[in-house]
Design a protein around this motif. Structure first.
Motif, PDB file in Angstrom:
ATOM      1  N   VAL A  27     -74.500 -82.504  94.396  1.00  0.00           N
ATOM      2  CA  VAL A  27     -73.907 -81.217  94.002  1.00  0.00           C
ATOM      3  C   VAL A  27     -72.656 -80.938  94.817  1.00  0.00           C
ATOM      4  N   TYR A  28     -72.711 -81.231  96.126  1.00  0.00           N
ATOM      5  CA  TYR A  28     -71.516 -80.986  96.941  1.00  0.00           C
ATOM      6  C   TYR A  28     -70.374 -81.914  96.528  1.00  0.00           C
ATOM      7  N   ALA A  29     -70.705 -83.136  96.131  1.00  0.00           N
ATOM      8  CA  ALA A  29     -69.663 -84.054  95.655  1.00  0.00           C
ATOM      9  C   ALA A  29     -68.982 -83.486  94.418  1.00  0.00           C
ATOM     10  N   VAL A  30     -69.763 -82.893  93.529  1.00  0.00           N
ATOM     11  CA  VAL A  30     -69.198 -82.257  92.334  1.00  0.00           C
ATOM     12  C   VAL A  30     -68.321 -81.077  92.738  1.00  0.00           C
ATOM     13  N   GLN A  31     -68.830 -80.240  93.652  1.00  0.00           N
ATOM     14  CA  GLN A  31     -68.041 -79.096  94.120  1.00  0.00           C
ATOM     15  C   GLN A  31     -66.709 -79.552  94.694  1.00  0.00           C
ATOM     16  N   SER A  32     -66.757 -80.592  95.533  1.00  0.00           N
ATOM     17  CA  SER A  32     -65.535 -81.071  96.182  1.00  0.00           C
ATOM     18  C   SER A  32     -64.553 -81.641  95.178  1.00  0.00           C
ATOM     19  N   SER A  33     -65.076 -82.297  94.145  1.00  0.00           N
ATOM     20  CA  SER A  33     -64.196 -82.911  93.150  1.00  0.00           C
ATOM     21  C   SER A  33     -63.438 -81.867  92.340  1.00  0.00           C
ATOM     22  N   LEU A  34     -63.976 -80.661  92.251  1.00  0.00           N
ATOM     23  CA  LEU A  34     -63.326 -79.614  91.459  1.00  0.00           C
ATOM     24  C   LEU A  34     -62.192 -78.930  92.217  1.00  0.00           C
ATOM     25  N   GLY A  35     -62.212 -79.044  93.552  1.00  0.00           N
ATOM     26  CA  GLY A  35     -61.148 -78.437  94.351  1.00  0.00           C
ATOM     27  C   GLY A  35     -61.072 -76.930  94.175  1.00  0.00           C
ATOM     28  N   GLU A  36     -59.852 -76.419  94.084  1.00  0.00           N
ATOM     29  CA  GLU A  36     -59.634 -74.972  93.936  1.00  0.00           C
ATOM     30  C   GLU A  36     -59.352 -74.601  92.486  1.00  0.00           C
ATOM     31  N   THR A  37     -59.989 -75.259  91.572  1.00  0.00           N
ATOM     32  CA  THR A  37     -59.746 -75.028  90.155  1.00  0.00           C
ATOM     33  C   THR A  37     -60.590 -73.873  89.620  1.00  0.00           C
ATOM     34  N   ARG A  38     -60.272 -73.479  88.398  1.00  0.00           N
ATOM     35  CA  ARG A  38     -61.050 -72.427  87.735  1.00  0.00           C
ATOM     36  C   ARG A  38     -62.505 -72.873  87.551  1.00  0.00           C
ATOM     37  N   ALA A  39     -62.681 -74.159  87.258  1.00  0.00           N
ATOM     38  CA  ALA A  39     -64.034 -74.688  87.071  1.00  0.00           C
ATOM     39  C   ALA A  39     -64.864 -74.541  88.342  1.00  0.00           C
ATOM     40  N   ALA A  40     -64.212 -74.697  89.500  1.00  0.00           N
ATOM     41  CA  ALA A  40     -64.928 -74.556  90.770  1.00  0.00           C
ATOM     42  C   ALA A  40     -65.418 -73.130  90.955  1.00  0.00           C
ATOM     43  N   GLU A  42     -65.969 -70.973  88.568  1.00  0.00           N
ATOM     44  CA  GLU A  42     -67.001 -70.715  87.562  1.00  0.00           C
ATOM     45  C   GLU A  42     -68.347 -71.289  88.000  1.00  0.00           C
ATOM     46  N   LEU A  43     -68.305 -72.446  88.665  1.00  0.00           N
ATOM     47  CA  LEU A  43     -69.532 -73.055  89.173  1.00  0.00           C
ATOM     48  C   LEU A  43     -70.188 -72.148  90.217  1.00  0.00           C
ATOM     49  N   ILE A  44     -69.372 -71.603  91.107  1.00  0.00           N
ATOM     50  CA  ILE A  44     -69.883 -70.683  92.127  1.00  0.00           C
ATOM     51  C   ILE A  44     -70.467 -69.440  91.465  1.00  0.00           C
ATOM     52  N   PHE A  45     -69.747 -68.879  90.512  1.00  0.00           N
ATOM     53  CA  PHE A  45     -70.223 -67.655  89.852  1.00  0.00           C
ATOM     54  C   PHE A  45     -71.527 -67.898  89.097  1.00  0.00           C
ATOM     55  N   ASP A  46     -71.643 -69.053  88.467  1.00  0.00           N
ATOM     56  CA  ASP A  46     -72.812 -69.339  87.640  1.00  0.00           C
ATOM     57  C   ASP A  46     -74.049 -69.709  88.447  1.00  0.00           C
ATOM     58  N   TYR A  47     -73.869 -70.360  89.624  1.00  0.00           N
ATOM     59  CA  TYR A  47     -75.025 -70.928  90.310  1.00  0.00           C
ATOM     60  C   TYR A  47     -75.217 -70.451  91.751  1.00  0.00           C
ATOM     61  N   ALA A  48     -74.211 -69.850  92.368  1.00  0.00           N
ATOM     62  CA  ALA A  48     -74.406 -69.256  93.687  1.00  0.00           C
ATOM     63  C   ALA A  48     -75.092 -67.900  93.527  1.00  0.00           C
ATOM     64  N   PHE A  49     -75.712 -67.417  94.602  1.00  0.00           N
ATOM     65  CA  PHE A  49     -76.372 -66.112  94.547  1.00  0.00           C
ATOM     66  C   PHE A  49     -75.385 -65.034  94.988  1.00  0.00           C
ATOM     67  N   ILE A  50     -75.086 -64.115  94.082  1.00  0.00           N
ATOM     68  CA  ILE A  50     -74.170 -63.011  94.374  1.00  0.00           C
ATOM     69  C   ILE A  50     -74.973 -61.719  94.244  1.00  0.00           C
TER      70      ILE A  50
END
Length: 242
Positions: A27-40, A42-50
């Motif tokens: 999962v961290y490899a996927v996060q790192s591959s996205l960098g500072e993009t919109r997809a990154a 969106e991943l945080i918004f969808d799966y991190a706890f806010i």
């Protein structure tokens, strides 16, 4: 203090623990591959706890109680959590059995995240990291194996100067074998102190979710016996019999 290994032998391959490590790394490899993009983001918004989002739409964000425990903010964040998991989880899995341990770990993650949410109501800051779930493992370990020894790396800055002076010079590092109750007990004291200090403090950026650690540890310490089964409870009784 950093755990290196323990003296507690395992009796089976800890497949679940290894899978958890592998998923966290992937999962961290996927996060790192996205960098500072919109997809990154969106991943945080969808799966991190806010907390703020969870309060507004708990049904839609319910999964984040667990999925946030498989995301990390940096490689150092990931590494520190995986070190603790590798050192302590194998023996807990050994006693519980693979499927019970898997359920225990996921429920510990949810309990830790929930504790953070209760103490961070309305916060828009995302919570990520396996430390809450790992704390549940520590809570189980300290009661299941209190007298097992943990080889501990102690950076020089933590060692008092009066002790260092006995060596005639300041050593580069120390490796000590400490009983699990002392190592984990010291860790708990630090968490309680930092959690108490954080009460009433609004965190605007990133930080340590101290109350997630406390919540996860409490879950593991109080409820770990429910996940042992008859065989595990018998082994536990035998291990603590004088």
């Amino acid at each position: 203090m950093i755990p290196i290994r323990d003296s507690n032998p395992r009796h089976a391959v800890p497949w679940v623990s290894w899978v958890i490590v592998a998923v966290n790394v992937a999962v961290y490899a996927v996060q790192s591959s996205l960098g500072e993009t919109r997809a990154a983001y969106e991943l945080i918004f969808d799966y991190a706890f806010i907390p703020a989002r969870f309060e507004a739409e708990p049904g839609a964000a319910l999964h984040t109680l667990v999925t946030s425990a498989f995301m990390h903010g940096s490689w150092m964040h990931l590494l520190s959590n995986m070190i603790f998991l590798i050192v302590f989880a194998d023996n807990v899995e050994d006693r519980m059995g693979r499927w019970r341990f898997a359920i225990f770990y996921l429920m510990g993650a949810a309990a830790a995240t929930g504790a953070h949410g209760l103490l961070s109501a309305g916060s828009p800051v995302p919570l990520v990291g396996a430390s809450g779930a790992v704390s549940a493992v520590l809570g189980a370990y300290i009661l299941m194996f209190p007298h097992q020894r943990v080889q501990t790396f102690i950076p020089p800055l933590i060692v008092p100067w009066i002790v260092a002076s006995l060596f005639g010079r300041f050593p580069r590092f120390y490796l000590l074998w400490l009983p699990a109750w002392l190592f984990i007990g010291y860790w708990v004291v630090i968490q309680l102190f930092e959690a108490g200090s954080s009460l009433g403090v609004q965190v605007e950026g990133g930080g340590v979710a101290w109350w997630a650690h406390i919540g996860g540890f409490a879950f593991g310490a109080v409820l770990h016996r429910l996940f042992l089964g008859a065989r595990g409870r018998g082994q536990l009784a035998g291990s603590i019999r004088p």
